[in-house]
Write an enzyme that holds these catalytic residues in place. Structure first.
Site, PDB file in Angstrom:
ATOM      1  N   PHE A 101      66.251 -19.547  40.177  1.00  0.00           N
ATOM      2  CA  PHE A 101      65.238 -19.595  41.198  1.00  0.00           C
ATOM      3  C   PHE A 101      63.833 -19.532  40.604  1.00  0.00           C
ATOM      4  O   PHE A 101      63.617 -19.084  39.410  1.00  0.00           O
ATOM      5  CB  PHE A 101      65.217 -17.986  41.937  1.00  0.00           C
ATOM      6  CG  PHE A 101      66.309 -17.861  42.828  1.00  0.00           C
ATOM      7  CD1 PHE A 101      65.873 -17.840  44.172  1.00  0.00           C
ATOM      8  CD2 PHE A 101      67.584 -17.393  42.493  1.00  0.00           C
ATOM      9  CE1 PHE A 101      66.938 -17.666  44.927  1.00  0.00           C
ATOM     10  CE2 PHE A 101      68.446 -17.284  43.461  1.00  0.00           C
ATOM     11  CZ  PHE A 101      68.258 -17.211  44.769  1.00  0.00           C
ATOM     12  N   ASP A 102      63.061 -20.274  41.333  1.00  0.00           N
ATOM     13  CA  ASP A 102      61.551 -20.319  40.919  1.00  0.00           C
ATOM     14  C   ASP A 102      61.100 -18.917  40.928  1.00  0.00           C
ATOM     15  O   ASP A 102      61.711 -18.187  42.047  1.00  0.00           O
ATOM     16  CB  ASP A 102      60.643 -21.162  41.729  1.00  0.00           C
ATOM     17  CG  ASP A 102      59.392 -21.151  41.766  1.00  0.00           C
ATOM     18  OD1 ASP A 102      58.747 -21.352  40.473  1.00  0.00           O
ATOM     19  OD2 ASP A 102      58.879 -21.350  42.644  1.00  0.00           O
ATOM     20  N   LEU A 103      59.915 -18.233  40.864  1.00  0.00           N
ATOM     21  CA  LEU A 103      59.382 -17.112  41.076  1.00  0.00           C
ATOM     22  C   LEU A 103      58.001 -17.312  42.131  1.00  0.00           C
ATOM     23  O   LEU A 103      58.200 -16.904  43.298  1.00  0.00           O
ATOM     24  CB  LEU A 103      58.700 -16.565  39.598  1.00  0.00           C
ATOM     25  CG  LEU A 103      58.196 -15.277  40.028  1.00  0.00           C
ATOM     26  CD1 LEU A 103      59.174 -14.163  40.398  1.00  0.00           C
ATOM     27  CD2 LEU A 103      57.257 -14.675  38.553  1.00  0.00           C
ATOM     28  N   ASP A 104      57.045 -17.869  41.690  1.00  0.00           N
ATOM     29  CA  ASP A 104      56.011 -17.789  42.695  1.00  0.00           C
ATOM     30  C   ASP A 104      56.254 -18.688  43.984  1.00  0.00           C
ATOM     31  O   ASP A 104      56.753 -19.816  43.838  1.00  0.00           O
ATOM     32  CB  ASP A 104      54.796 -18.301  42.074  1.00  0.00           C
ATOM     33  CG  ASP A 104      54.320 -17.281  40.822  1.00  0.00           C
ATOM     34  OD1 ASP A 104      54.403 -16.077  40.980  1.00  0.00           O
ATOM     35  OD2 ASP A 104      53.785 -17.739  39.630  1.00  0.00           O
TER      36      ASP A 104
END
Length: 233
Positions: free
Chosen positions: A25-28
């Protein structure tokens, strides 16, 4: 940080209904709605540096790419960009990198269900790794992730492809099956970084990317429940 990638299957054309062996997963813009806090800190950093203030709607495009890169694209020289990053980082350190952020609706439940299904999870973000860890811990999400990976502290190693390479290396070292690995993000940097390693991408519509940035993704979803369906079937 290394850019050498462990061998993974050529699964770029895999169906979104496949049984995934690992999900990154990406965060922002993917796990957290961080733009309000980030944009506010950029705005204040520019003010402290005596620079013209950009339209806040334009600053949303800064969310996702490495911050050092964004300062340079704004017009700072490389040395000025480093100074600007230090100012921005000082504001972030004083308030916490989670300031002004929130977890998107349904995300904790989504992560819990994927974790319960036995699928290893990782975060691969262009935000500095120590900040990624702080944000994940602040929102009590660390229990779901096997690996938390981000950029180097000075952001000189921050390209999404490099961060994903390091995440894959760490997962491989742990013995995680990477034959059907999926990446979930919201920006073109996520698509490009993941496909550089042969990983299919699902784009979330609730993030900060445009419709055009989703080109190349195997799917785009509008809710955590829809994403869960794609991941778990």
């Amino acid at each position: 940080m290394t850019t050498q990638t462990p061998a993974v299957a050529d699964n770029a054309g895999a169906s979104a209904q496949s049984t995934w062996t690992c999900v990154l997963f990406d965060l922002d813009g993917t796990l957290t709605d961080s733009a309000p806090g980030i944009v506010d800190r950029i705005d204040r950093a520019l003010t402290q540096l005596g620079r013209p203030i950009a339209d806040k709607s334009d600053l949303f495009s800064w969310v996702g790419p490495p911050m050092l890169e964004s300062f340079e694209q704004y017009g700072f020289t490389p040395n000025e960009a480093i100074e600007a990053l230090d100012v921005y980082r000082g504001i972030s350190e004083a308030e916490g990198p989670w300031s002004g952020s929130s977890v998107y609706a349904g995300v904790p439940e989504l992560l819990a269900h994927i974790k319960a299904a036995g699928i290893p999870l990782a975060v691969a973000s262009s935000k500095p790794e120590y900040q990624v860890a702080q944000v994940i811990e602040h929102f009590d999400l660390e229990q779901y992730f096997d690996i938390i990976c981000g950029a180097s502290a000075d952001e000189t190693v921050s390209a999404k492809a490099d961060v994903i390479a390091e995440a894959l290396r760490r997962l491989h070292h742990r013995g995680v099956d990477l034959t059907k690995t999926l990446y979930v993000g919201d920006r073109i940097h996520d698509v490009e970084g993941a496909t550089a390693h042969g990983l299919p991408v699902i784009i979330v519509d609730w993030g900060y990317g445009t419709e055009a940035e989703a080109q190349g993704a195997i799917a785009h979803v509008s809710s955590a429940a829809e994403l869960e369906t794609h991941v778990l079937g």
